[in-house]
Design a protein around this motif. Sequence first.
Motif, PDB file in Angstrom:
ATOM      1  N   GLU A 168      -8.085  -7.393   0.174  1.00 57.33           N
ATOM      2  CA  GLU A 168      -7.912  -8.740  -0.379  1.00 57.33           C
ATOM      3  C   GLU A 168      -6.707  -9.431   0.254  1.00 57.33           C
ATOM      4  O   GLU A 168      -6.762 -10.626   0.572  1.00 57.33           O
ATOM      5  CB  GLU A 168      -7.756  -8.679  -1.895  1.00 57.33           C
ATOM      6  CG  GLU A 168      -7.589 -10.038  -2.567  1.00 57.33           C
ATOM      7  CD  GLU A 168      -8.742 -10.999  -2.298  1.00 57.33           C
ATOM      8  OE1 GLU A 168      -8.505 -12.227  -2.359  1.00 57.33           O
ATOM      9  OE2 GLU A 168      -9.880 -10.536  -2.029  1.00 57.33           O
ATOM     10  N   LEU A 169      -5.627  -8.683   0.459  1.00 59.50           N
ATOM     11  CA  LEU A 169      -4.459  -9.262   1.137  1.00 59.50           C
ATOM     12  C   LEU A 169      -4.835  -9.725   2.545  1.00 59.50           C
ATOM     13  O   LEU A 169      -4.433 -10.810   2.984  1.00 59.50           O
ATOM     14  CB  LEU A 169      -3.336  -8.226   1.202  1.00 59.50           C
ATOM     15  CG  LEU A 169      -2.084  -8.626   1.999  1.00 59.50           C
ATOM     16  CD1 LEU A 169      -1.431  -9.871   1.414  1.00 59.50           C
ATOM     17  CD2 LEU A 169      -1.084  -7.463   2.041  1.00 59.50           C
ATOM     18  N   VAL A 170      -5.625  -8.925   3.253  1.00 63.56           N
ATOM     19  CA  VAL A 170      -6.075  -9.308   4.595  1.00 63.56           C
ATOM     20  C   VAL A 170      -6.894 -10.593   4.543  1.00 63.56           C
ATOM     21  O   VAL A 170      -6.703 -11.499   5.367  1.00 63.56           O
ATOM     22  CB  VAL A 170      -6.893  -8.155   5.222  1.00 63.56           C
ATOM     23  CG1 VAL A 170      -7.654  -8.641   6.449  1.00 63.56           C
ATOM     24  CG2 VAL A 170      -5.979  -6.991   5.594  1.00 63.56           C
ATOM     25  N   ARG A 171      -7.808 -10.687   3.569  1.00 63.70           N
ATOM     26  CA  ARG A 171      -8.617 -11.913   3.441  1.00 63.70           C
ATOM     27  C   ARG A 171      -7.718 -13.139   3.227  1.00 63.70           C
ATOM     28  O   ARG A 171      -7.891 -14.184   3.867  1.00 63.70           O
ATOM     29  CB  ARG A 171      -9.583 -11.797   2.269  1.00 63.70           C
ATOM     30  CG  ARG A 171     -10.686 -10.768   2.426  1.00 63.70           C
ATOM     31  CD  ARG A 171     -11.673 -10.901   1.269  1.00 63.70           C
ATOM     32  NE  ARG A 171     -12.611  -9.804   1.218  1.00 63.70           N
ATOM     33  CZ  ARG A 171     -12.610  -8.846   0.296  1.00 63.70           C
ATOM     34  NH1 ARG A 171     -11.702  -8.854  -0.660  1.00 63.70           N
ATOM     35  NH2 ARG A 171     -13.511  -7.888   0.329  1.00 63.70           N
ATOM     36  N   GLU A 172      -6.793 -13.003   2.295  1.00 66.30           N
ATOM     37  CA  GLU A 172      -5.943 -14.139   1.944  1.00 66.30           C
ATOM     38  C   GLU A 172      -5.003 -14.500   3.100  1.00 66.30           C
ATOM     39  O   GLU A 172      -4.752 -15.688   3.360  1.00 66.30           O
ATOM     40  CB  GLU A 172      -5.174 -13.816   0.669  1.00 66.30           C
ATOM     41  CG  GLU A 172      -6.088 -13.682  -0.548  1.00 66.30           C
ATOM     42  CD  GLU A 172      -5.364 -13.244  -1.816  1.00 66.30           C
ATOM     43  OE1 GLU A 172      -4.118 -13.138  -1.790  1.00 66.30           O
ATOM     44  OE2 GLU A 172      -6.039 -13.001  -2.842  1.00 66.30           O
ATOM     45  N   LEU A 173      -4.506 -13.488   3.795  1.00 65.82           N
ATOM     46  CA  LEU A 173      -3.654 -13.744   4.959  1.00 65.82           C
ATOM     47  C   LEU A 173      -4.444 -14.467   6.058  1.00 65.82           C
ATOM     48  O   LEU A 173      -3.922 -15.352   6.737  1.00 65.82           O
ATOM     49  CB  LEU A 173      -3.085 -12.424   5.486  1.00 65.82           C
ATOM     50  CG  LEU A 173      -2.213 -12.500   6.748  1.00 65.82           C
ATOM     51  CD1 LEU A 173      -0.990 -13.390   6.519  1.00 65.82           C
ATOM     52  CD2 LEU A 173      -1.778 -11.094   7.176  1.00 65.82           C
ATOM     53  N   SER A 174      -5.719 -14.103   6.188  1.00 65.48           N
ATOM     54  CA  SER A 174      -6.537 -14.742   7.225  1.00 65.48           C
ATOM     55  C   SER A 174      -6.705 -16.237   6.966  1.00 65.48           C
ATOM     56  O   SER A 174      -6.737 -17.042   7.900  1.00 65.48           O
ATOM     57  CB  SER A 174      -7.902 -14.063   7.328  1.00 65.48           C
ATOM     58  OG  SER A 174      -8.795 -14.479   6.319  1.00 65.48           O
ATOM     59  N   ILE A 175      -6.805 -16.615   5.698  1.00 61.89           N
ATOM     60  CA  ILE A 175      -6.919 -18.043   5.354  1.00 61.89           C
ATOM     61  C   ILE A 175      -5.670 -18.789   5.812  1.00 61.89           C
ATOM     62  O   ILE A 175      -5.743 -19.850   6.456  1.00 61.89           O
ATOM     63  CB  ILE A 175      -7.117 -18.227   3.842  1.00 61.89           C
ATOM     64  CG1 ILE A 175      -8.466 -17.676   3.399  1.00 61.89           C
ATOM     65  CG2 ILE A 175      -7.003 -19.701   3.460  1.00 61.89           C
ATOM     66  CD1 ILE A 175      -8.675 -17.706   1.896  1.00 61.89           C
ATOM     67  N   ALA A 176      -4.513 -18.219   5.492  1.00 63.29           N
ATOM     68  CA  ALA A 176      -3.252 -18.876   5.835  1.00 63.29           C
ATOM     69  C   ALA A 176      -3.064 -18.962   7.350  1.00 63.29           C
ATOM     70  O   ALA A 176      -2.603 -19.980   7.869  1.00 63.29           O
ATOM     71  CB  ALA A 176      -2.093 -18.107   5.199  1.00 63.29           C
ATOM     72  N   CYS A 177      -3.432 -17.903   8.066  1.00 65.12           N
ATOM     73  CA  CYS A 177      -3.303 -17.921   9.526  1.00 65.12           C
ATOM     74  C   CYS A 177      -4.249 -18.954  10.134  1.00 65.12           C
ATOM     75  O   CYS A 177      -3.876 -19.691  11.056  1.00 65.12           O
ATOM     76  CB  CYS A 177      -3.609 -16.538  10.098  1.00 65.12           C
ATOM     77  SG  CYS A 177      -2.292 -15.314   9.839  1.00 65.12           S
TER      78      CYS A 177
END
Length: 567
Positions: free
Chosen positions: A378-387
């Motif tokens: 989930e952290l990876v998913r959310e980080l991908s949005i921000a990137c």
Amino acid sequence: MKKKVIPALIIIALIFVMGGIYALQLLQKHYAYSTERADLNDYFSITSDTDVAIIYGDEMLAERAFLLDGTYYLDFDSVQDYLNDRFYYGVQDGKLIYTTASRIITTEIGSTSWYDSEGENGDEGYVIAKMNGDTLLVALDYVKKFTNFSYAGYTEPNHIQITTSWDDQQVATVKKDTQLRIRGGVKSEILEDLHKDDTVVVLEEMENWVKVKSPDSYIGYVEKKKLSDITTKSPIPVTDYVEEEYTSLTRDHKINLGFHNIGGPAGNDTLSSVVSSAKGLNVISPTWIKLSSEDGSIKSFASSSYVNTAHSMGMEVWVLVDNFTSGNDVSTGQMMGSATARANFISNVINEVTACGADGVNFDFELIATEDGQSYVELVRELSIACRKAGLVLSIDNYVPMNFNDHYDLEEQGTVADYVVIMGYDEHYAGSSEAGSVASLSYVENGIINTLKEVDASKVINAVPFYTRIWHTSNGSLSSEAVSMKTAQEYIANHQISMEWDAEAGQNYGEYTSSDGTLNQIWNEDVTSIGQKIDSMKAHNIAGIAEWSLGMETSDVWDVIAGFTEG
């Protein structure tokens, strides 16, 4: 004499007649159709008014659905297993989260409403997710907002048909009224009546009976002679939900990424020296950002002057972010399990990376416990949005894939990230129970092959080691130290070790025994072994190569690396 024979013949005839009648009765009893009906609650294993059996496709599941206040619910694990594994249950926060390519959609457990990271919200009119003891239940209607499937509920007794696949089916028409039975055979109990012109799904054909699924999703057997027009039907697929596309910032050239291991701000001054002999290096990843607290705080050595210098040399900067160099006092699992902490961490990272003018994030979270796997993803998913919003490349470092690290979910990483980096080393490490290669050829090849089962080759980068280990076995005790390629060369020369090619390892191997009886062994990482690994990368046409770490190599390796990335 004749008078005596006639009565005897009559008696014998009567015996035959009576025997025939009895035999006929037995035959009728044996071949007569049973009228006994099955207990449908037992058939579906119904235990309460809220208990619902699940027919998933053409199979009855052991898992159960629930009918609560007129709404169908499925337990969270079953939602992930059978419908959509992108839902995330934040146990720590009491939240159910669904993440798309651009937004995070959240509902509090027990609520009828939701809100998202873009400021939108809504109310569904039913409780979206609720607890049943220790089990989280999720409303099927809410799951359908983000998933293409159909369901139909039936009562008396409660059962539900869930359909997620629309492959061609064999169907047949019922010729005249008949019965669907639990098993093939006229003595089997009746499940339900089938009527003329009903359409059934054919599951299995036998000599005289056919296993079918009825229009209201009972699975049983009907006589073959009662069916006609067996044909193939193509179901109409459900396409209500259109998944948002995950766009990628992949480059149109091979990536040659060098990790720059920096222990503090002074390390930034070593940039020019560590790349002085490099050829074709187009990305550098300095180890700048570390998780420093469970609340998502970070520690950073980021430098805009470093980025400017790297850019002037033709290199992008993908800032490495790790969770293991700030000490053991920080619980990564605690941070990842909190929506607030994740948001804080991501905001801190993006602000730091954009402030220094860097081009991407290289995410390197290691030692993730299995129970924290879903929080990590989930952290990876959310980080991908921000990137994605910030225009930053997101690459993610991973161990060589094996059964014990499946929870890192390479398939999902391959969807949401721009690059997936396989750290093709540490096959044998400081804690290993036996001496061996840091990165044998088969270890690297299997890592690439297994990664490509989950991730497209255009996103896969394989990292090679610019180091090896020297192993020492003394009195049954094993120890080792990691040394640079340069140091290994000097060690081999100083101890006059005779090196021989180990075809299985794809490396030169040597050993010698010290005067005190210590056995010293080395599987050397050199230009030849690096070249073998690169041959495998070429064969699989992956996106690039990475090196751990700059400054540890011998200069001759850069020619074979450049041959891959530039040739």
